[in-house]
Design a protein around this motif. Structure first.
Motif, PDB file in Angstrom:
ATOM      1  N   ALA A 135       0.831  -1.213   0.000  1.00 28.17           N
ATOM      2  CA  ALA A 135       0.000   0.000   0.000  1.00 28.17           C
ATOM      3  C   ALA A 135       0.858   1.253   0.000  1.00 28.17           C
ATOM      4  O   ALA A 135       0.564   2.233  -0.700  1.00 28.17           O
ATOM      5  CB  ALA A 135      -0.934  -0.009   1.207  1.00 28.17           C
TER       6      ALA A 135
ATOM      7  N   PHE B 299      -1.183   3.479  -2.338  1.00 24.76           N
ATOM      8  CA  PHE B 299      -2.571   3.316  -1.899  1.00 24.76           C
ATOM      9  C   PHE B 299      -2.835   4.141  -0.638  1.00 24.76           C
ATOM     10  O   PHE B 299      -3.706   5.006  -0.641  1.00 24.76           O
ATOM     11  CB  PHE B 299      -2.886   1.830  -1.673  1.00 24.76           C
ATOM     12  CG  PHE B 299      -3.128   1.070  -2.933  1.00 24.76           C
ATOM     13  CD1 PHE B 299      -4.347   1.112  -3.570  1.00 24.76           C
ATOM     14  CD2 PHE B 299      -2.122   0.318  -3.509  1.00 24.76           C
ATOM     15  CE1 PHE B 299      -4.584   0.422  -4.741  1.00 24.76           C
ATOM     16  CE2 PHE B 299      -2.326  -0.381  -4.683  1.00 24.76           C
ATOM     17  CZ  PHE B 299      -3.562  -0.319  -5.313  1.00 24.76           C
TER      18      PHE B 299
ATOM     19  N   GLN C 125      -3.175   5.922  -6.106  1.00 25.99           N
ATOM     20  CA  GLN C 125      -3.949   4.696  -6.352  1.00 25.99           C
ATOM     21  C   GLN C 125      -5.075   4.548  -5.324  1.00 25.99           C
ATOM     22  O   GLN C 125      -6.202   4.186  -5.664  1.00 25.99           O
ATOM     23  CB  GLN C 125      -3.029   3.469  -6.295  1.00 25.99           C
ATOM     24  CG  GLN C 125      -1.848   3.494  -7.244  1.00 25.99           C
ATOM     25  CD  GLN C 125      -2.252   3.442  -8.702  1.00 25.99           C
ATOM     26  OE1 GLN C 125      -3.392   3.175  -9.032  1.00 25.99           O
ATOM     27  NE2 GLN C 125      -1.295   3.723  -9.584  1.00 25.99           N
ATOM     28  N   GLY C 126      -4.763   4.828  -4.062  1.00 23.71           N
ATOM     29  CA  GLY C 126      -5.768   4.673  -3.014  1.00 23.71           C
ATOM     30  C   GLY C 126      -6.907   5.658  -3.143  1.00 23.71           C
ATOM     31  O   GLY C 126      -8.077   5.314  -2.908  1.00 23.71           O
TER      32      GLY C 126
ATOM     33  N   LEU D 193      -9.132   4.365  -5.880  1.00 20.84           N
ATOM     34  CA  LEU D 193      -9.893   3.202  -5.417  1.00 20.84           C
ATOM     35  C   LEU D 193     -11.001   3.638  -4.471  1.00 20.84           C
ATOM     36  O   LEU D 193     -12.160   3.186  -4.593  1.00 20.84           O
ATOM     37  CB  LEU D 193      -8.943   2.219  -4.733  1.00 20.84           C
ATOM     38  CG  LEU D 193      -9.560   1.021  -4.007  1.00 20.84           C
ATOM     39  CD1 LEU D 193     -10.414   0.195  -4.949  1.00 20.84           C
ATOM     40  CD2 LEU D 193      -8.458   0.168  -3.372  1.00 20.84           C
TER      41      LEU D 193
ATOM     42  N   LEU E 200      -8.551  -4.600  -0.684  1.00 22.81           N
ATOM     43  CA  LEU E 200      -7.137  -4.836  -0.949  1.00 22.81           C
ATOM     44  C   LEU E 200      -6.697  -6.179  -0.371  1.00 22.81           C
ATOM     45  O   LEU E 200      -5.978  -6.945  -1.015  1.00 22.81           O
ATOM     46  CB  LEU E 200      -6.289  -3.704  -0.367  1.00 22.81           C
ATOM     47  CG  LEU E 200      -6.422  -2.341  -1.060  1.00 22.81           C
ATOM     48  CD1 LEU E 200      -5.645  -1.282  -0.288  1.00 22.81           C
ATOM     49  CD2 LEU E 200      -5.938  -2.409  -2.503  1.00 22.81           C
TER      50      LEU E 200
ATOM     51  N   PRO F 169      -8.276   1.229  -9.395  1.00 21.60           N
ATOM     52  CA  PRO F 169      -7.842   2.631  -9.531  1.00 21.60           C
ATOM     53  C   PRO F 169      -7.750   3.092 -10.979  1.00 21.60           C
ATOM     54  O   PRO F 169      -8.009   4.250 -11.280  1.00 21.60           O
ATOM     55  CB  PRO F 169      -6.468   2.644  -8.855  1.00 21.60           C
ATOM     56  CG  PRO F 169      -6.487   1.493  -7.917  1.00 21.60           C
ATOM     57  CD  PRO F 169      -7.331   0.449  -8.571  1.00 21.60           C
TER      58      PRO F 169
ATOM     59  N   VAL G  67      -0.944  -2.985  -8.836  1.00 21.40           N
ATOM     60  CA  VAL G  67      -1.890  -1.946  -8.434  1.00 21.40           C
ATOM     61  C   VAL G  67      -3.315  -2.292  -8.853  1.00 21.40           C
ATOM     62  O   VAL G  67      -4.235  -1.509  -8.652  1.00 21.40           O
ATOM     63  CB  VAL G  67      -1.489  -0.561  -8.988  1.00 21.40           C
ATOM     64  CG1 VAL G  67      -0.151  -0.137  -8.427  1.00 21.40           C
ATOM     65  CG2 VAL G  67      -1.488  -0.540 -10.518  1.00 21.40           C
TER      66      VAL G  67
END
Length: 596
Positions: free
Chosen positions: A10, A15, A35-36, A39, A449, A474, A525
């Motif tokens: 992460a 993330f 990315q987080g 998402l 995740l 993402p 990812v």
């Protein structure tokens, strides 16, 4: 998968990671990286689609800071507490119930009285996790979790950061009911941050001091409104009822929503309906249903306002964590705000036919009450009116007694002018009941995740990948030119990426390193599809083509560039890759190991 492996991925892949690292970090606060954040936003959009749009509800956005009076009415000032125990040696504060859960087989120490938790700490010889000092004999105290602040300068108005988004909906009910034209049932949703001054934040995104909730408050007439239960009657659920939790040989109950409601396992049909909706939604966004359950609250842990309450729980790294709660809150919230606030928190329920009823009334003689009670005269008159509606027999004697501001006041019955009249009523004011599904967005992200984390071998090489659903991943796709020393490939790759973005798809572009390494980066990812522009696709007399690779299987097909945006859009919306693969020619996957 170990928790530290997910935390490392992460952080490395953007993330989420602990906030304010340049200043030593701040416990309980996390920053979502590129990315987080994507998402998380996709999870919120998927929730909005299911619980707002498809249910025909409306969404609001209320302030995150509210005045103290709101939380006095809601009960948060008095009862929004966790159990705190402080180490006498190092001064570290800890959640006492968590210490007990970590050291024993007790799963829900939060439901126990503080005195019992203190006894368990002593009996089990539980020590401070920070310095090892035994905590026996240390008091277990209630610690209010709200963050206090001041609203305005000088003699500022005290306020608090909201500990839940729900109160922002409840306090605006008098206006929200107007938008619904006073018709029940109706639902209001809200997605936004909430704040709790956790004693001991832990578990990545599982217990934070700032977090995001997605909540629905469904307002209903408890006597008439029924949920559309048939829509989810056959949805299969795994339940962990309170009776099974308390039994020595308790086990899960695998059943359907309809059967559970019919048999009274789920006490409220409305709660049952939303458990079914949530089960389908969690499957849609990628929760592993073999690691998912609905657990009923035990009597000791159920909120005072909740007639029945269930948690959606997921298994992460061997622990069961709450990711959503489903509560039948009754009329508690609206009644409290009606009592404390200045507006009416009721709706007018019109009868099918007007009714003639007897109504007790009073018409107090203010020329008598004024001189006798001074500034309390108005309050005495209001108390007489309330008493008439509640207990008409109280006016049978020569005097009437009412309580005003904690004092007993006596009024002559003839001064009250009590009477019983026949009136024709077209309806009545009722206080709606509330059904609340409340979702933790960050906890859902961490669950996705953890459940998506996978390892396998492709072309003799080990890889790690996130098997995220295309709807929440993402990025929708990544575009690669197979090599960077061919201007035709790079030009077409640039054009493909631009066209896909123009079609509303989130697209990464990567031309660094071998094609195999680029695939691995995207796998890690969770990018569901990779598009590779190679020489085979631009040579020949036909239209330009590219290879489309599916993440989980690593299977590839050759697809015309002109079809690509439509096919990726369909895949994002849920079409299986196998259906797309049936329409195009398969490609040998040895391209994964080709160099740059």
């Amino acid at each position: 998968m170990a928790a530290d492996a997910l935390a490392e991925l992460a952080k490395r892949r953007g993330f989420f990671f602990g906030s304010n690292g340049a200043y030593g970090g701040t416990a309980g606060f996390y920053t979502f990286g590129p990315q987080g954040a994507a998402l998380k936003r996709n999870v919120e959009d998927a929730w909005r689609d299911r619980f707002t749009i498809r249910e025909g509800n409306r969404e609001i956005e209320a302030p995150t800071i509210m005045p103290e009076a709101v939380f006095e009415a809601s009960g948060h000032l008095e009862g929004f507490d966790d159990m705190l125990v402080e180490c006498p040696e190092c001064g570290e504060s800890h959640r006492a119930d968590h210490l007990v859960e970590d050291a024993t087989e007790i799963e829900d120490a939060e439901a126990l009285p503080g005195e019992e938790v203190a006894e368990l700490i002593a009996d089990e010889g539980i020590a401070c996790p920070a310095c090892g000092t035994e905590l026996a004999g240390q008091p277990v105290e209630a610690f209010n979790l709200m963050f206090a602040t001041d609203i305005g300068p000088g003699d500022a108005q005290p306020g608090y950061l909201r500990p839940e988004t729900a109160q922002g909906i409840f306090v605006e009910f008098p206006r929200l009911k107007e938008y619904a034209r006073g018709n029940l049932p109706f639902g209001i949703t809200q997605i936004g941050p909430a704040y709790r001054n956790e004693i001991s934040p832990r578990g990545g995104l599982l217990r934070l001091r700032e977090f995001t909730q997605a909540e629905l408050e469904q307002f209903i007439d408890p006597e008439e409104d029924e949920p559309p239960l048939d829509r989810v009657r056959d949805v299969e659920v795994r339940l962990y009822p309170a009776t099974e939790q308390e039994a020595d040989d308790g086990d899960y109950l695998d059943t359907t929503v309809g059967e559970a409601v019919d048999e009274g396992v789920i006490g409220s049909p409305w709660v049952g309906y939303y458990l079914g909706v949530a089960q389908e939604w969690y499957e849609r966004v990628g929760v592993d249903l073999d690691r998912f359950r609905f657990r009923q609250h035990l009597a000791g842990e159920r909120a005072h306002y909740a007639a029945d309450c269930w948690d959606a729980e997921s298994e992460v790294d061997g622990d069961w964590i709450e990711i959503a709660g489903f509560a039948y809150r009754g009329d508690y919230d609206l009644s409290k705000h009606d009592e404390y606030g200045d507006d009416a928190f009721t709706v007018f329920k019109r009868y099918d036919e007007p009714k003639t009823v007897e109504r007790a009334t009073v018409d107090p003689d203010m020329s008598v009450l004024g001189p006798e009670f001074g500034g309390d005269a108005g309050a005495v008159a209001d108390a007489l009116e309330a008493l008439a509606g509640r207990d008409p027999d109280a006016f049978d004697g020569e005097t009437v007694t009412v309580d005003v501001n904690g004092e007993t006041r006596e009024v002559d019955a003839d001064v009250a002018n009590f009477a019983v009249e026949e009136v024709t009523e077209s309806g009545e004011h009722i206080t709606p009941h509330v059904v609340e599904p409340s979702f933790g967005v960050g906890r859902t992200v961490q669950t996705l995740l953890a459940h998506a984390y996978s390892e396998d071998e492709v072309d003799g090489e080990e890889r790690t990948y996130l098997s995220l659903e295309p709807e929440v991943a993402p990025q929708d796709a990544a575009v690669f030119p197979l090599v960077t020393n061919d201007d035709r490939l790079t030009a077409l790759a640039d054009e493909v990426a631009a066209d896909l973005r123009a079609a509303g798809l989130a697209v990464a572009y990567d031309d660094s390193g071998s094609i195999g390494r680029r695939y691995r980066r995207q796998d890690e990812v969770g990018t569901p599809f990779c598009v590779t522009v190679d020489r085979d696709g631009i040579e020949g007399d036909g239209p330009d083509t590219v290879t489309l690779r599916e993440r989980d299987s690593a299977a590839q097909v050759r697809i015309p560039v002109d079809d690509l945006a439509d096919e990726l859009t369909a895949l994002r919306e849920g079409e299986p890759f196998a259906s797309v693969a049936d329409r195009y020619d398969a490609v040998d996957t040895d391209v994964e190991t080709e160099g740059n």
